[in-house]
Design an enzyme around this catalytic site. Structure first.
Site, PDB file in Angstrom:
ATOM      1  NE  ARG A 507     -38.744  80.706 103.916  1.00 27.28           N
ATOM      2  CZ  ARG A 507     -39.260  80.159 102.811  1.00 27.28           C
ATOM      3  NH1 ARG A 507     -38.488  79.437 102.010  1.00 27.28           N
ATOM      4  NH2 ARG A 507     -40.538  80.317 102.527  1.00 27.28           N
ATOM      5  CD  GLU A 605     -54.165  58.694  90.908  1.00 24.43           C
ATOM      6  OE1 GLU A 605     -53.387  58.530  89.944  1.00 24.43           O
ATOM      7  OE2 GLU A 605     -55.016  57.865  91.252  1.00 24.43           O
ATOM      8  CB  VAL A 608     -48.467  58.570  87.673  1.00 21.37           C
ATOM      9  CG1 VAL A 608     -48.627  58.260  86.186  1.00 21.37           C
ATOM     10  CG2 VAL A 608     -47.588  57.527  88.339  1.00 21.37           C
ATOM     11  CD  GLU A 666     -40.343  67.672  89.505  1.00 24.93           C
ATOM     12  OE1 GLU A 666     -40.095  68.263  90.581  1.00 24.93           O
ATOM     13  OE2 GLU A 666     -41.253  66.819  89.392  1.00 24.93           O
ATOM     14  CG  ASP A 677     -41.127  63.857  86.450  1.00 25.24           C
ATOM     15  OD1 ASP A 677     -41.086  63.590  87.673  1.00 25.24           O
ATOM     16  OD2 ASP A 677     -42.150  64.256  85.873  1.00 25.24           O
ATOM     17  CE  LYS A 681     -44.803  62.552  86.270  1.00 31.30           C
ATOM     18  NZ  LYS A 681     -45.376  63.657  85.465  1.00 31.30           N
TER      19      LYS A 681
END
Length: 812
Positions: A507, A605, A608, A666, A677, A681
């Protein structure tokens, strides 16, 4: 006897002149010559007056009236009414003379350098007369000296050259035959041998004071201005610029030539010849020690004395194969420039003799182009030489220090620091004295370049990072909270200053070059302008701050698409966003190569293992010569939480909702439960291990019924409830086998897969509780017993801590 010079800001008004009087009243200045500039801004106003008159603009009369009023008011504010008349009459007389001169210019429509010298001389004549009257009025007895009768120059108007032997004798004779111990003199002005008024160039009041000091072999020369001495860099650009306590004449000369405006360059020569120390002092903070300029700097440990710059520079390049091995080309080039009165600031020539580069003031560049092309017209026509190339919008930065020549590696450190921050160098020059290293850079980069060099050479106490954070949700807000908590610790224990220079969300976007206050950042962000990602990125590039880091704590495709542009501008990236690293392999490699090409960090980093050091450990293994045979991992804190808490007493949908409420999923939980996901990873780990792998190469053994992956998030939860029997069956089968359900990722021999597995009690994965993740690296060095990394793999706090750790890694 001492010589004191007070600049225009020191005598700008009656209030400031009173401060000058307080200084000269000190007993240590009982015997002194006080040289003063015109009241602040008056010289420019006089030039404008003369120029307007020459153009036939009768507004010059109003300009003169304004100046007259200002000087009369200054007299009235300084002197008691009873003794004003003499000084007021003197001021009126001088303005009558000025009016006559300007009227003549107006009628003729012509303004020669000689007449301009006469007009601008009135600024110093007026100020010195007023100050002399005021000092006498407060019992600081003095005699007014007319520098035009004491300093003799050649007949060059506008920038006259002083004739030193005659000057010395005039001044010495005057002082010897005077009964006064204090003298007030105008600076800047002198006279030629015919008695005509000349000037010594802008800044010439410093030079006047130096001439007086050298002539009488003064104890010291003090230049009083509005700064506390010479600075390590321009304080308007570098907030941590420091006063230089001591410097040598030659260092000061180098700094003054390269843009340090505290002292006029010619000032140093007369004092240096007589070994007279020059002090730079602050009229408004007289208690500050300032800077002393001496024969040998008293700074024993400083290799670099200061950093300076010249802006509005153009680079001229003369190139051509016909120059190689032919004597005289350089001579002809400089003769051509000299004939047009163009000053050359920097020179560099390639060893092949194929090109010569010179830097000149940008105002002279077009004339230089015309003159040089005309001078080499025959060579250009025959193809021996190319037409002169001109590059505009450049600056010169200069690193100055007497001790550079005895310390190898200074140039390397300079250029490495600039290179790390994406500052491109167009030309380099170093004098044989090794006291100065100069580099030509783009004007847009000069502020950043000066800050980068100042940090590298003067701010060994700490390093500053400028963070631009995109995303202020759960992870973003936790990150800001952690940075606020640790700022003091990092400064005192790691010598690291983290400054939040920009924050953006979906926003709004907020910027502050001095750092956003973290006590109320949320309120400030809500009141900030609307967010536009292109505008956010453009602002980062325009600010061009040193050690800039963009921190992406979104899951936004558009933000990930900006990484290439940012890296190519040497802006570091710390990405919590997995999209870039898990995009097409071609894009993944491109970003890695850009980071390498522009020598800028690109860390991800948290892609994962949230806060777990998974990628860092993998990289350390590979960099140290190990090779990866197999990776087995539980990489979803979300799925681990869900299967650790699901026991068929509550519905599977209820447990998933709780995980989302806790912030472990998520925004769309299907990315976690559908395995997407985890696929991302394990693919990222495979890529970091050296395998070229795409998302479609990762096999997904999904446990969700297909209907759960369709529709909206609300539809997803409805489908979960419908298929509760399916999830209960999965749980009961595992329980019957004394196993637990874990969603496992595996990479073996270049192949990757993910899926739900029953884990027996003797597995490393069995005792994995809550939202913990675990990664097992089987390598050449760890063939039987793997290297294990285990810990919380989800949650805003731990993810923010992983991002924070990457930010700190950027420093190294």
């Amino acid at each position: 006897m001492k010589v004191l010079k007070f600049g225009g800001s020191s005598v700008a008004n009656a209030e400031n002149i009173k401060k000058v009087a307080e200084i000269v009243a000190d007993k240590k200045y009982e015997q002194s010559i006080i040289v003063v500039s015109a009241l602040g801004g008056v010289t420019d106003a006089l030039i404008q007056t003369g120029t307007s008159a020459a153009k036939g603009d009768d507004n010059y009369k109003q300009l003169l009236l304004n100046l007259e009023t200002r000087h009369l008011e200054t007299v009235k504010n300084l002197l008691p009414v009873t003794i004003q008349s003499s000084c007021l009459s003197n001021v009126k007389q001088k303005f009558n003379e000025l009016e006559d001169i300007c009227e003549g210019v107006f009628r003729l429509g012509e303004l020669s350098k000689r007449t301009m010298d006469r007009i601008v001389s009135y600024g110093e004549l007026l100020s010195s007369t007023i100050i002399s009257h005021y000092l006498n009025a407060i019992q600081i007895n003095n005699e007014w000296l007319d520098s035009r009768k004491l300093i003799t120059t050649n007949s060059q108007f506008g920038f006259a050259q002083v004739i030193f032997p005659l000057t010395n004798k005039n001044i010495q004779d005057w002082i010897a035959h005077s009964s006064s111990k204090k003298f007030v003199s105008p600076g800047f002005i002198a006279a030629n041998q015919e008695g005509l008024t000349t000037t010594l160039g802008r800044g010439g009041s410093d030079y006047t004071a130096a001439i007086f000091a050298a002539a009488i072999q003064s104890e010291s020369l003090e230049i009083w201005t509005d700064v506390t001495g010479m600075m390590t860099a321009d304080p308007r650009w570098v907030s941590n610029a420091k006063t230089i306590p001591s410097t040598s004449y030659r260092e000061a000369m180098e700094l003054s030539h390269f843009g340090a405006k505290v002292i006029y360059p010619p000032t140093i020569q007369p004092a240096m010849q007589q070994l007279i120390p020059i002090w730079i002092k602050n009229t408004f903070q007289p208690q500050q020690p300032g800077t002393v300029i001496e024969n040998i700097s008293a700074q024993k440990n400083e290799i670099i004395t200061g950093i300076s710059s010249i802006n509005t520079i153009s680079l001229l390049s003369l190139e051509g194969s016909g120059m190689v091995g032919i004597p005289g080309f350089s001579k002809h080039l400089f003769e051509a420039l000299s004939s047009a009165g163009i000053n050359v600031i920097l020179i560099t020539q390639s060893s092949s003799e194929h090109s010569i580069c010179v830097a000149v003031n940008s105002a002279d560049a077009n004339m230089a182009k015309h003159i040089v092309d005309e001078h080499f017209a025959n060579e250009i026509a025959s193809g021996k030489v190319d037409p002169l190339k001109v590059e505009h919008e450049l600056s010169i930065i200069a690193l100055v220090g007497d001790k550079m020549k005895s310390h190898p590696g200074i140039a390397g450190k300079m250029f490495a620091a600039l290179g790390r921050n994406g500052v491109n160098i167009r030309a380099i020059a170093q004098g044989s004295s090794e006291r100065n290293i100069s580099a030509v850079v783009a004007f847009k980069d000069v502020k950043k370049a000066v800050n980068v060099l100042h940090e590298a050479f003067f701010e060994s106490s700490y390093k500053q990072l400028n963070l631009f954070i995109i995303g202020s949700g759960n992870v973003g807000s936790k990150l800001l909270e952690q940075i606020k908590q640790q700022q003091e610790y990092l400064l005192h224990h790691l010598n690291l200053q983290i400054r939040i220079t920009g924050i953006g969300n979906s926003r709004h976007m907020l910027f502050n070059d001095d750092g956003i206050q973290l006590n109320n950042w949320n309120q400030l962000l809500q009141e900030a302008p609307p967010m536009k990602l292109s505008g956010f990125i453009e602002t980062i590039l325009l600010k061009n701050l040193r050690n800039s880091v963009v921190v992406d704590v979104t899951a936004n495709h558009q933000v990930a698409d900006t990484y290439a542009e940012l890296l190519s501008h040497s802006i570091a990236i710390v990405a919590c966003n997995k999209i870039a690293a898990s995009s097409a392999y071609k894009n993944y490699i491109k970003l890695k190569q850009l980071a390498k090409e522009f020598n800028v960090p690109y860390f991800f980093e948290t892609n994962v293992g949230a806060g777990l050091p998974v990628i860092g450990t993998l990289n350390d293994l590979i960099r140290s010569g190990d090779s990866i045979h197999k990776i087995q991992a539980v990489l979803s804190g979300t799925l681990n939480y869900v299967f650790n808490n699901y026991n068929a007493t509550e519905t599977f949908a209820t447990v998933v909702k709780q995980a989302q409420k806790e912030g472990y999923t998520e925004p769309d939980p299907r990315l976690d439960l559908g395995g997407t996901d985890v696929m991302r990873k394990i693919m990222i780990l495979a890529r970091e291990a050296g395998t070229a792998i795409e998302m479609e190469d990762v096999t997904n053994h999904s446990f969700l019924p297909p209907s759960c992956m369709q529709g909206t998030v609300d539809d997803f939860y409805v489908e979960l409830e419908k298929h509760e029997a399916h999830f209960k069956e999965l749980y009961l089968k595992a329980t019957a086998n004394n196993c637990k359900l874990k969603f496992v990722a595996e990479y073996v021999n270049g192949k990757a897969e993910v899926g739900l597995k029953q884990i027996p009690a003797d597995s490393d994965f069995y005792h994995l509780y809550g939202k913990d993740n675990i990664v097992l690296f089987y390598t050449q060095r760890y063939p039987e017993q793997p290297l294990v990394i285990k810990g919380a793999g989800a949650g805003a706090d731990v993810t923010a801590s992983g991002v924070f750790a990457d930010i700190i890694r950027v420093v190294h």
